[in-house]
Write a protein that holds these residues in place. Sequence first.
Motif, PDB file in Angstrom:
ATOM      1  N   GLN A  23       0.831  -1.208   0.000  1.00 55.78           N
ATOM      2  CA  GLN A  23       0.000   0.000   0.000  1.00 55.78           C
ATOM      3  C   GLN A  23       0.868   1.261   0.000  1.00 55.78           C
ATOM      4  O   GLN A  23       0.516   2.259  -0.631  1.00 55.78           O
ATOM      5  CB  GLN A  23      -0.927  -0.005   1.223  1.00 55.78           C
ATOM      6  N   ILE A  34      -1.284   7.086  -1.589  1.00 53.65           N
ATOM      7  CA  ILE A  34      -1.705   6.411  -0.371  1.00 53.65           C
ATOM      8  C   ILE A  34      -0.725   6.755   0.750  1.00 53.65           C
ATOM      9  O   ILE A  34       0.484   6.449   0.650  1.00 53.65           O
ATOM     10  CB  ILE A  34      -1.775   4.883  -0.564  1.00 53.65           C
ATOM     11  N   ALA A  85      -2.930   3.659   5.069  1.00 47.60           N
ATOM     12  CA  ALA A  85      -2.755   2.240   4.782  1.00 47.60           C
ATOM     13  C   ALA A  85      -2.776   1.414   6.075  1.00 47.60           C
ATOM     14  O   ALA A  85      -3.379   0.338   6.125  1.00 47.60           O
ATOM     15  CB  ALA A  85      -1.441   2.018   4.034  1.00 47.60           C
TER      16      ALA A  85
END
Length: 223
Positions: free
Chosen positions: A65, A71, A76
């Motif tokens: 992630q 992100i 995450a």
Amino acid sequence: MDDTEQIERLYTPGEVADYLGIERQTVTKYARLLEQNGYNFLKDEKGNRNYTDSNIMMFKELIKQRNRPGIALETAAKSIVAIYESKSVFPTDTLIPSDITRLEQATADRLDQQDKTMEKQSELIRVLLERLDEKSKYEEERDKRFNERLDKIVAEVSASVIKQLDQKENQLLLTAKEEVEITKKEVASAKEEIEAIKAEKKASSLDFSESEEEALTRSFSMP
């Protein structure tokens, strides 16, 4: 052995780092981030984290992630904690039953080892006390023998000195007696000499008187 103990194995931070190909500090960083978002890792009695296969999968997912554009690592971590807590068949307590059993056994083994160590120490202390007691008795017996020997030497020396004094005193008395006897003999000899002189003088006086008497007699008898 139940399915839980067959499936789940505990890993050290170093083992996790080697498996994932990251630094050990990174493993710790990820673990803290997951804990901040509500996840509870397994810990031993000292508070050190132990990681399971599920935790390794969580770290792999977190790394995946993190590498996606847009992100954030914090976002995450939150999603991963939510996913794995919902899928987890284990309680969120810090210790699972198998780990508790292992820790209890380790604690029992440690206590047993401590008992054995204390027993050895107690035996060592007992031996040391016995040696100290033997040493004390030996020193006491040695001092006793020394004092007895010293008393014997003092008695022998005292007896020798007394004997020498007695011998000296006896010698002095003998010498004094001999001197007295010599003095007596000298006095007796002197008395004999005096008596002899007196007798000699008396005899000389008598001879003189007889000579005078004869001379007078002859003078009167002449015509």
